[in-house]
Design a protein around this motif. Structure first.
Motif, PDB file in Angstrom:
ATOM      1  N   ARG A   1       0.821  -1.207   0.000  1.00 49.23           N
ATOM      2  CA  ARG A   1       0.000   0.000   0.000  1.00 49.23           C
ATOM      3  C   ARG A   1       0.858   1.262   0.000  1.00 49.23           C
ATOM      4  O   ARG A   1       0.606   2.203  -0.755  1.00 49.23           O
TER       5      ARG A   1
ATOM      6  N   THR B   1      -5.844   0.290  -1.854  1.00 45.90           N
ATOM      7  CA  THR B   1      -6.290  -0.751  -0.920  1.00 45.90           C
ATOM      8  C   THR B   1      -7.046  -1.873  -1.640  1.00 45.90           C
ATOM      9  O   THR B   1      -6.814  -3.050  -1.351  1.00 45.90           O
TER      10      THR B   1
ATOM     11  N   GLU C   1     -11.829  -6.119   0.685  1.00 46.40           N
ATOM     12  CA  GLU C   1     -11.208  -4.796   0.827  1.00 46.40           C
ATOM     13  C   GLU C   1     -11.245  -4.301   2.273  1.00 46.40           C
ATOM     14  O   GLU C   1     -10.269  -3.726   2.772  1.00 46.40           O
TER      15      GLU C   1
ATOM     16  N   ALA D   1      -8.080  -3.097   4.572  1.00 47.73           N
ATOM     17  CA  ALA D   1      -7.977  -1.762   5.164  1.00 47.73           C
ATOM     18  C   ALA D   1      -7.662  -1.859   6.654  1.00 47.73           C
ATOM     19  O   ALA D   1      -6.836  -1.095   7.180  1.00 47.73           O
TER      20      ALA D   1
END
Length: 413
Positions: A131, A138, A149, A153
């Motif tokens: 990232r 992301t 996702e 995160a």
């Protein structure tokens, strides 16, 4: 900003972002601050450069702008500045002595090794590095790790929090620490390469800039650690795969499968370099996962076509890889190789055994492989259903277009 000028500016941002973030993190010791001011510098460039033009040294312009933003932030928040100063002192105390081999030749690699600190778990290390240093979004990182996702995160936030709370210094590790962190760094670099060679989403099948950046980074590692056979293995693997890049797409960007590629378009110089590295990776002791994968790639690149490929040897290498690095994806690839060695029915039986694997439920190559074998067996309604499933999971437009063509061939309605 549109047209070729916009493409040039986008290329500048892509090239400079990693360097900028790594240098700022090293300077200020705070990844969140570095990310924020890097983004602000890029936003400032989007405002200024269309008016003033792209500066002769765009990286220096971005660095100066970002550094000023960081200094302004620290002036406004004295408590924050004091905390960063304390972290800087701790990092200096923990830094390797001069001549101890701690200096790496690229700031991004220094940050790669920092993010591969053993205090972070393996999943968080990879997520954070992809990232922040590779500049993947992301969602792209989530697809690279085959997780939702939202899960990705949370991992990224968790990794940053761990770095802050554990006061992990942003510095290059000493040589005695490198072997412990090297596997995590190699995994991250290979993930970057994979996203470049087979993009997870978007209008294009490949992102060559990412693949080439990963190759550049592992070349630096190879110079730094010439005795590490898995570094040689990873470089060989990436070269042998990337050599096929020009043949993987047609004139309109459409996907061209391995069996249909014009092998005359493969980069022979790159293949020869990769082939020279394979014995280095496999010699001198038990092989590692990257060395074995490089050997598989070498067998593909040495063959004149799919029919003359040494599939028994490839299956045997996948058997070894399953011992060294077992995963559902390795099992999937082995099943595809078995189908080419023993026939589609044998391969399909192995694929059906993987139906309950959670990591393959959102992985488009799995239903694609089943659809292909079902089609070869003449089970067209089942093949159509599998193609539809794959179509719903495919991330890039060339993949979707290819699957639509295959679906039309088995289900014209």
């Amino acid at each position: 900003m549109t047209g070729p000028h916009a493409e040039h500016v986008e290329a500048v941002f892509r090239e400079e972002r990693g360097r900028l973030l790594a240098a700022l993190t090293r300077r200020f010791g705070d990844l969140d601050l570095a990310e924020e001011v890097t983004s602000e510098a890029i936003e400032a460039a989007l405002v200024r450069w269309p008016v003033d033009g792209v500066p002769p040294r765009p990286g220096a312009w971005l660095m100066t702008t970002a550094r000023r933003r960081a200094v302004d932030r620290l002036r406004r928040d004295r408590a924050y500045a004091a905390r960063l100063a304390l972290l800087a002192v701790e990092a200096d105390r923990a830094a390797p002595a001069p001549g101890a081999g701690g200096d790496l030749p690229d700031e991004r690699l220094q940050l790669f090794f920092t993010c591969a600190h053993p205090a972070l778990n393996a999943e968080d290390r990879g997520a954070l590095t992809l990232r922040c240093l590779a500049g993947l979004s992301t969602p792209e990182v989530a697809r690279a790790f085959l997780v939702p996702e939202a899960t990705m995160a949370k991992r990224i936030v968790r990794a940053k929090r761990k770095i802050r709370e554990a006061r992990i210094p942003f510095r290059a590790p000493g040589r005695d620490e490198l072997p412990e962190r090297l596997p995590g760094v190699l995994q991250v670099i290979y993930s970057i390469f994979t996203e470049g060679y087979a993009a997870s989403a978007g209008p294009d099948l490949q992102r060559p800039g990412l693949a080439e950046e990963a190759i550049r980074l592992v070349r630096i590692l190879r110079r730094l650690l010439p005795a590490e056979r898995e570094v040689a293995g990873l470089l060989a693997l990436m070269l042998l795969i990337h050599a096929r890049r020009d043949a993987r797409t047609g004139p309109g960007g459409e996907l061209v499968l391995l069996g249909e590629q014009d092998r005359g378009r493969w980069d022979r110089t790159m293949i020869e370099e990769g082939l020279r590295l394979v014995p280095v990776a496999l010699g001198g002791g038990p092989p590692g996962p990257y060395g074995v994968q490089a050997a598989i790639a070498a067998l593909h690149d040495e063959a004149a076509d799919v029919a003359t490929t040494d599939w028994p040897q490839i299956v045997a290498l996948y058997d070894l890889l399953l011992v060294l690095a077992p995963s559902p994806v390795v099992k999937l690839n082995r099943a595809a190789a078995v189908a080419l060695r023993d026939g589609p029915e044998a391969g399909l039986a192995l694929l059906d055994e993987l139906a309950g694997e959670p990591r393959l439920r959102a992985y488009a190559p799995y239903p694609t492989a089943r659809a292909d074998l079902l089609q070869r067996l003449g089970r067209l309604p089942e093949a159509a259903a599998a193609y539809r499933e794959a179509l719903g999971l495919a991330g890039t437009e060339p993949e979707r277009a290819h699957l639509r063509r295959r679906l039309a061939a088995v289900d014209p309605d």
